[in-house]
Enzyme design. Structure first.
Site, mmCIF file in Angstrom:
data_model
loop_
_atom_site.group_PDB
_atom_site.id
_atom_site.type_symbol
_atom_site.label_atom_id
_atom_site.label_comp_id
_atom_site.label_asym_id
_atom_site.label_seq_id
_atom_site.Cartn_x
_atom_site.Cartn_y
_atom_site.Cartn_z
ATOM 1 N N ASP A 1 1.476 76.559 27.248
ATOM 2 C CA ASP A 1 2.232 77.042 26.088
ATOM 3 C C ASP A 1 3.477 76.148 26.008
ATOM 4 O O ASP A 1 4.440 76.354 26.740
ATOM 5 C CB ASP A 1 2.627 78.508 26.291
ATOM 6 N N GLU B 1 -1.519 74.820 23.213
ATOM 7 C CA GLU B 1 -1.325 75.485 21.922
ATOM 8 C C GLU B 1 -1.039 74.444 20.852
ATOM 9 O O GLU B 1 -0.214 73.552 21.038
ATOM 10 C CB GLU B 1 -0.167 76.490 21.987
ATOM 11 N N ASP C 1 6.027 83.213 27.907
ATOM 12 C CA ASP C 1 5.411 81.879 27.857
ATOM 13 C C ASP C 1 4.334 81.727 28.929
ATOM 14 O O ASP C 1 3.325 81.053 28.723
ATOM 15 C CB ASP C 1 6.474 80.792 28.058
#
Lengths: 173, 173
Positions: free
Chosen positions: B4, B65, B138
């Protein structure tokens, strides 16, 4: 050394000089990656190209164009990632890295923050006393970044020196 | 392994498993860099952190991501650059890299593309049979990416296999 970041064409240009003296071209070129390659392969290609340049040119500093998200939304992420890799490669070697905005570069080179690509190319050609305009535009832009950095860096250095020479004011007096 | 991306906190999570079987947590954590550091130092820190993880975890694939420019304009460039470095590190080792959008991850984990961070965290905790929710968010998001990749990758693999088994149609007949 200036870097005009991009995934399809990443412009690279190296200039030698100092403010008030003639500038000279050291190297100019482009690292290209294919739009049909996957992102990983493209970023590896950009890194390898920049590393090769840093090995050969051995610059004192690296100037990278600052990327804004207002620009072309379709390509801005790839441009930001190419810029990030240029910053990473320079920082890994302990080189000073500066980010200049497109209007800072235009203003430094042509006197106008809204100059177009052709004006930038023409001034770069004249400042480096070249027989013809460097192509593609990304290569000329990378040289413009390098020149901007030499001039702005010197201005910032003079400002820092002037401040250092100025009499200190002691707020207690 | 899921990433992330972010400059201040880059979430990393590794999960072992296959679809239809229980998943298990391999590792979870965050690489942090200081907002007061310059961009070069931050990117070097992110690269070093990801490299250390790749050395220790030895993942089969890396899922990152996908960053969109519509998001928070102030931080999106740094996020894109952190994502680019994760893709670069994985591709340099020849690892397969996949990009999943936030809504693909949410849909895979919770069944809804509009699930909030708390729902994602709760499902990750349940799927990995953890005593408590991984923090910060996160870190949980990185695990969600890894799980999404295991499940989506398998679905894509089954589709490719089904297509390979299907009788070929010869347009000439």
């Amino acid at each position: 050394m200036g870097v005009d970041p991009g995934l399809t064409r990443c412009g690279l240009g190296a200039v030698e000089g100092r403010p008030g003296a003639p500038l000279s071209l050291v190297a100019v070129g482009v690292v290209r990656t294919g739009a049909d390659e996957d992102l990983g392969a493209r970023l590896v290609g950009i890194e390898a190209g920049i590393e090769r340049w840093l090995d050969e040119v051995r610059p004192d500093a690296v100037a990278v164009e600052r990327v804004f998200s207002q620009h072309n939304v379709r390509t801005v992420m790839g441009t930001a990632q190419a810029a990030g890799i240029a910053v990473l490669c320079a920082a890994r070697r302990g080189l000073p890295v500066a980010l200049h905005t497109p209007s800072e570069v235009k203003a430094a080179i042509t006197g106008s923050g809204t100059a177009d690509k052709k004006q930038i190319g023409a001034m770069v050609t004249r400042l480096l006393r070249l027989a013809e305009m460097p192509k593609p535009a990304d290569a000329a832009d990378a040289l413009a970044l390098a020149i901007c950095h030499i001039w702005r860096g010197a201005a910032q250095h003079r400002l820092a020196e002037a401040l250092a020479r100025a009499p200190r004011r002691n707020p207690a007096q």
